[in-house]
Design a protein around this motif. Structure first.
Motif, mmCIF file in Angstrom:
data_model
loop_
_atom_site.group_PDB
_atom_site.id
_atom_site.type_symbol
_atom_site.label_atom_id
_atom_site.label_comp_id
_atom_site.label_asym_id
_atom_site.label_seq_id
_atom_site.Cartn_x
_atom_site.Cartn_y
_atom_site.Cartn_z
ATOM 1 N N CYS A 101 -6.963 -0.215 0.476
ATOM 2 C CA CYS A 101 -6.220 -1.119 1.389
ATOM 3 C C CYS A 101 -6.931 -1.519 2.510
ATOM 4 O O CYS A 101 -7.869 -0.909 3.166
ATOM 5 N N ILE A 102 -7.074 -2.909 2.636
ATOM 6 C CA ILE A 102 -7.801 -3.409 4.008
ATOM 7 C C ILE A 102 -7.333 -2.911 5.228
ATOM 8 O O ILE A 102 -7.957 -3.117 6.248
ATOM 9 N N ASN A 103 -6.267 -2.400 5.166
ATOM 10 C CA ASN A 103 -5.495 -2.199 6.652
ATOM 11 C C ASN A 103 -5.843 -0.697 6.867
ATOM 12 O O ASN A 103 -6.048 -0.446 8.164
ATOM 13 N N CYS A 104 -5.551 0.080 6.067
ATOM 14 C CA CYS A 104 -5.718 1.945 6.455
ATOM 15 C C CYS A 104 -6.945 2.342 5.383
ATOM 16 O O CYS A 104 -7.035 3.467 5.702
ATOM 17 N N THR A 105 -7.566 1.549 4.933
ATOM 18 C CA THR A 105 -8.852 1.786 4.072
ATOM 19 C C THR A 105 -8.433 3.019 3.015
ATOM 20 O O THR A 105 -9.305 3.635 2.613
ATOM 21 N N SER A 106 -7.266 3.168 2.549
ATOM 22 C CA SER A 106 -6.991 4.583 1.612
ATOM 23 C C SER A 106 -7.371 3.592 0.363
ATOM 24 O O SER A 106 -7.128 2.652 0.010
ATOM 25 N N TRP A 107 -7.693 4.587 -0.736
ATOM 26 C CA TRP A 107 -7.781 4.225 -1.886
ATOM 27 C C TRP A 107 -6.744 4.087 -2.600
ATOM 28 O O TRP A 107 -5.538 4.808 -2.640
ATOM 29 N N GLN A 108 -6.519 3.067 -3.472
ATOM 30 C CA GLN A 108 -5.145 2.774 -4.223
ATOM 31 C C GLN A 108 -5.166 3.530 -5.460
ATOM 32 O O GLN A 108 -4.028 3.691 -6.098
ATOM 33 N N ASP A 109 -6.098 4.151 -6.084
ATOM 34 C CA ASP A 109 -6.011 4.792 -7.197
ATOM 35 C C ASP A 109 -5.651 6.508 -7.328
ATOM 36 O O ASP A 109 -5.668 7.029 -7.979
ATOM 37 N N GLY A 110 -5.240 6.632 -5.787
ATOM 38 C CA GLY A 110 -4.922 8.207 -5.614
ATOM 39 C C GLY A 110 -5.952 9.045 -5.255
ATOM 40 O O GLY A 110 -5.845 10.291 -5.429
ATOM 41 N N ARG A 111 -7.152 8.756 -5.002
ATOM 42 C CA ARG A 111 -8.178 9.637 -4.822
ATOM 43 C C ARG A 111 -7.926 10.746 -3.718
ATOM 44 O O ARG A 111 -8.194 11.842 -3.650
ATOM 45 N N GLU A 112 -7.367 10.027 -2.587
ATOM 46 C CA GLU A 112 -6.967 10.913 -1.247
ATOM 47 C C GLU A 112 -6.070 12.008 -1.945
ATOM 48 O O GLU A 112 -5.925 13.068 -1.378
ATOM 49 N N ASP A 113 -5.045 11.664 -2.588
ATOM 50 C CA ASP A 113 -3.993 12.593 -3.224
ATOM 51 C C ASP A 113 -4.844 13.854 -3.991
ATOM 52 O O ASP A 113 -4.471 14.969 -3.885
ATOM 53 N N CYS A 131 0.850 -1.189 0.085
ATOM 54 C CA CYS A 131 -0.070 -0.182 0.086
ATOM 55 C C CYS A 131 0.573 1.209 -0.041
ATOM 56 O O CYS A 131 1.811 1.368 0.643
ATOM 57 N N LYS A 132 0.469 2.300 -0.876
ATOM 58 C CA LYS A 132 1.275 3.460 -0.897
ATOM 59 C C LYS A 132 1.292 4.264 0.461
ATOM 60 O O LYS A 132 2.139 4.897 0.541
ATOM 61 N N TYR A 133 0.332 4.060 1.226
ATOM 62 C CA TYR A 133 0.262 4.915 2.642
ATOM 63 C C TYR A 133 0.736 4.190 3.631
ATOM 64 O O TYR A 133 1.417 4.673 4.297
ATOM 65 N N CYS A 134 0.384 2.904 3.957
ATOM 66 C CA CYS A 134 0.740 2.035 5.180
ATOM 67 C C CYS A 134 1.671 1.219 4.924
ATOM 68 O O CYS A 134 2.416 0.688 5.914
ATOM 69 N N ARG A 135 2.136 0.889 3.925
ATOM 70 C CA ARG A 135 3.093 0.118 3.404
ATOM 71 C C ARG A 135 2.875 -1.509 3.751
ATOM 72 O O ARG A 135 3.762 -2.084 3.883
ATOM 73 N N LYS A 136 1.504 -1.822 4.106
ATOM 74 C CA LYS A 136 1.356 -3.333 4.266
ATOM 75 C C LYS A 136 0.953 -3.964 2.836
ATOM 76 O O LYS A 136 0.606 -3.321 1.933
ATOM 77 N N ARG A 137 1.114 -5.277 3.130
ATOM 78 C CA ARG A 137 1.088 -6.005 1.643
ATOM 79 C C ARG A 137 -0.460 -6.279 1.429
ATOM 80 O O ARG A 137 -1.182 -6.586 2.468
ATOM 81 N N ILE A 138 -1.081 -6.096 0.385
ATOM 82 C CA ILE A 138 -2.269 -5.930 -0.251
ATOM 83 C C ILE A 138 -2.548 -6.820 -1.200
ATOM 84 O O ILE A 138 -1.516 -6.940 -2.387
ATOM 85 N N SER A 139 -3.591 -7.019 -1.881
ATOM 86 C CA SER A 139 -3.814 -7.903 -2.955
ATOM 87 C C SER A 139 -3.583 -6.796 -4.268
ATOM 88 O O SER A 139 -3.958 -5.662 -4.154
ATOM 89 N N GLU A 140 -2.914 -7.462 -5.409
ATOM 90 C CA GLU A 140 -2.770 -6.450 -6.360
ATOM 91 C C GLU A 140 -4.041 -5.841 -7.098
ATOM 92 O O GLU A 140 -3.946 -4.697 -7.625
ATOM 93 N N LYS A 141 -5.140 -6.409 -6.834
ATOM 94 C CA LYS A 141 -6.434 -6.039 -7.440
ATOM 95 C C LYS A 141 -7.194 -5.283 -6.756
ATOM 96 O O LYS A 141 -8.395 -4.694 -6.893
ATOM 97 N N ALA A 142 -6.753 -4.954 -5.523
ATOM 98 C CA ALA A 142 -7.427 -4.303 -4.365
ATOM 99 C C ALA A 142 -7.620 -2.756 -4.822
ATOM 100 O O ALA A 142 -6.641 -2.156 -5.482
#
Length: 179
Positions: free
Chosen positions: A160-172, A146-157
């Motif tokens: 993030c299951i850990n920090c609930t941040s969007w992986q497509d950069g919506r928060e940015d 994960c770009k934010y919490c650095r925990k390992r998540i599925s490539e298709k997620a």
């Protein structure tokens, strides 16, 4: 609460109801879908473990033992750290050394277990890859950090299951608008 003698039949009725509720709860638990699925899974895993152990011990390890630096009797290798009273005569086996009171390091057994671990792990990986090839369903999932919490998540997620941040950069994008 202890049973009082003067309560008599009423206490026995309450105790019977309590036992019935406990038994009913146990039956609900024992025969629920999840418990039965876990039981079947454990039985299948036990059978699969026997197959993989046989594959490793009977087929793969004999071939590996042909390597010049390994020995089929690798688990019998040991080093004497402190000899016993008859140490000058030497020890042929670890049991002989232990019976003499020597302190030994069973390095061969440790190395044998490490070799077996890697062979079993590699065999399981090959079985998973073969299953994936036949069914087109990947057992071994590719993971990314994960770009934010650095925990390992599925490539298709997508999140993030850990920090609930969007992986497509919506928060940015939202933070860029707020600044």
């Amino acid at each position: 609460m202890p049973i009082q003698l003067e309560d008599g039949p009423e206490s026995m009725r309450r105790a019977g109801e309590s036992v019935y509720r406990a038994w009913d709860g146990f039956i609900d638990f024992a025969f629920s879908d999840n418990v039965l699925e876990v039981a079947v899974g454990l039985i299948i895993a036990s059978a699969f473990t026997a197959i993989v152990t046989s594959l490793t011990s009977d087929i793969i390890l004999p071939v590996v033992s042909l390597l010049p630096f390994l020995n089929k009797n690798l688990d019998g290798k040991f080093a004497v750290l402190r000899g016993g009273p008859h140490a000058r005569e030497g020890y042929n086996t670890a049991t002989q050394a232990l019976d003499d009171g020597a302190v030994i390091l069973l390095w061969g057994s440790f190395v044998d277990k490490i070799v077996r671990f890697f062979i079993i792990t590699f065999t399981l990986y090959l079985v998973a890859q073969t299953y994936s090839w036949f069914t087109k369903d990947n057992i071994v999932k590719r993971k990314v950090k994960c770009k934010y919490c650095r925990k390992r998540i599925s490539e298709k997620a997508k999140r993030c299951i850990n920090c609930t941040s969007w992986q497509d950069g919506r928060e940015d994008k939202i933070q860029g608008l707020n600044e």
